[in-house]
Write a protein that holds these residues in place. Structure first.
Motif, PDB file in Angstrom:
ATOM      1  N   GLU A 230       0.824  -1.210   0.000  1.00  0.00           N
ATOM      2  CA  GLU A 230       0.000   0.000   0.000  1.00  0.00           C
ATOM      3  C   GLU A 230       0.857   1.258   0.000  1.00  0.00           C
ATOM      4  N   ALA A 231       1.925   1.264   0.775  1.00  0.00           N
ATOM      5  CA  ALA A 231       2.813   2.427   0.853  1.00  0.00           C
ATOM      6  C   ALA A 231       3.493   2.693  -0.490  1.00  0.00           C
ATOM      7  N   LYS A 232       3.980   1.651  -1.133  1.00  0.00           N
ATOM      8  CA  LYS A 232       4.673   1.827  -2.415  1.00  0.00           C
ATOM      9  C   LYS A 232       3.714   2.266  -3.520  1.00  0.00           C
ATOM     10  N   LYS A 233       2.485   1.761  -3.487  1.00  0.00           N
ATOM     11  CA  LYS A 233       1.484   2.172  -4.477  1.00  0.00           C
ATOM     12  C   LYS A 233       1.183   3.659  -4.318  1.00  0.00           C
ATOM     13  N   THR A 234       0.953   4.095  -3.096  1.00  0.00           N
ATOM     14  CA  THR A 234       0.671   5.506  -2.831  1.00  0.00           C
ATOM     15  C   THR A 234       1.875   6.374  -3.152  1.00  0.00           C
ATOM     16  N   PHE A 235       3.072   5.886  -2.851  1.00  0.00           N
ATOM     17  CA  PHE A 235       4.306   6.621  -3.129  1.00  0.00           C
ATOM     18  C   PHE A 235       4.421   6.957  -4.613  1.00  0.00           C
ATOM     19  N   GLN A 236       4.048   6.015  -5.475  1.00  0.00           N
ATOM     20  CA  GLN A 236       4.111   6.239  -6.922  1.00  0.00           C
ATOM     21  C   GLN A 236       3.113   7.304  -7.375  1.00  0.00           C
ATOM     22  N   GLU A 237       1.984   7.426  -6.672  1.00  0.00           N
ATOM     23  CA  GLU A 237       0.926   8.355  -7.060  1.00  0.00           C
ATOM     24  C   GLU A 237       1.163   9.786  -6.581  1.00  0.00           C
ATOM     25  N   ILE A 238       1.939   9.957  -5.523  1.00  0.00           N
ATOM     26  CA  ILE A 238       2.169  11.289  -4.949  1.00  0.00           C
ATOM     27  C   ILE A 238       3.183  12.047  -5.793  1.00  0.00           C
ATOM     28  N   LYS A 239       2.880  13.291  -6.057  1.00  0.00           N
ATOM     29  CA  LYS A 239       3.788  14.161  -6.818  1.00  0.00           C
ATOM     30  C   LYS A 239       4.609  15.007  -5.841  1.00  0.00           C
ATOM     31  N   GLY A 240       5.788  15.398  -6.252  1.00  0.00           N
ATOM     32  CA  GLY A 240       6.620  16.280  -5.441  1.00  0.00           C
ATOM     33  C   GLY A 240       7.776  15.554  -4.795  1.00  0.00           C
ATOM     34  N   CYS A 241       8.420  16.249  -3.891  1.00  0.00           N
ATOM     35  CA  CYS A 241       9.567  15.712  -3.162  1.00  0.00           C
ATOM     36  C   CYS A 241       9.056  14.829  -2.023  1.00  0.00           C
ATOM     37  N   LYS A 242       9.426  13.549  -2.033  1.00  0.00           N
ATOM     38  CA  LYS A 242       8.875  12.595  -1.077  1.00  0.00           C
ATOM     39  C   LYS A 242       9.932  11.588  -0.653  1.00  0.00           C
ATOM     40  N   ILE A 243       9.735  11.037   0.539  1.00  0.00           N
ATOM     41  CA  ILE A 243      10.652  10.035   1.086  1.00  0.00           C
ATOM     42  C   ILE A 243       9.810   8.890   1.635  1.00  0.00           C
ATOM     43  N   LEU A 244      10.173   7.654   1.289  1.00  0.00           N
ATOM     44  CA  LEU A 244       9.510   6.462   1.814  1.00  0.00           C
ATOM     45  C   LEU A 244      10.437   5.826   2.840  1.00  0.00           C
ATOM     46  N   SER A 245       9.932   5.608   4.054  1.00  0.00           N
ATOM     47  CA  SER A 245      10.745   5.052   5.143  1.00  0.00           C
ATOM     48  C   SER A 245      10.033   3.873   5.789  1.00  0.00           C
ATOM     49  N   GLU A 246      10.810   2.894   6.205  1.00  0.00           N
ATOM     50  CA  GLU A 246      10.271   1.791   6.998  1.00  0.00           C
ATOM     51  C   GLU A 246      10.705   2.005   8.437  1.00  0.00           C
ATOM     52  N   VAL A 247       9.730   1.951   9.355  1.00  0.00           N
ATOM     53  CA  VAL A 247      10.018   2.131  10.777  1.00  0.00           C
ATOM     54  C   VAL A 247      10.033   0.758  11.422  1.00  0.00           C
ATOM     55  N   ILE A 248      11.138   0.440  12.084  1.00  0.00           N
ATOM     56  CA  ILE A 248      11.298  -0.847  12.757  1.00  0.00           C
ATOM     57  C   ILE A 248      11.524  -0.579  14.239  1.00  0.00           C
ATOM     58  N   TYR A 249      10.685  -1.172  15.061  1.00  0.00           N
ATOM     59  CA  TYR A 249      10.828  -1.037  16.504  1.00  0.00           C
ATOM     60  C   TYR A 249      11.533  -2.284  17.029  1.00  0.00           C
TER      61      TYR A 249
END
Length: 51
Positions: free
Chosen positions: A23-42
């Motif tokens: 879901e995150a990667k699909k949305t990431f492709q659709e968003i325009k502009g400067c963006k960063i995708l991060s995975e949070v691991i606890y």
């Protein structure tokens, strides 16, 4: 957990949270502009302390 941070000239940074990578990667492709995708691991969630 996956986080998308979007930076815009006219607004402060905006963050979106996702539980699934797909879901995150699909949305990431659709968003325009400067963006960063991060995975949070606890590391302390459900992991016993090391002796």
């Amino acid at each position: 957990m996956w986080i998308i941070t979007v930076y815009s000239k006219n607004q402060s940074p905006t963050m979106f949270e996702f539980e699934s990578e797909v879901e995150a990667k699909k949305t990431f492709q659709e968003i325009k502009g400067c963006k960063i995708l991060s995975e949070v691991i606890y590391y302390n969630d459900g992991v016993p302390a090391l002796a």
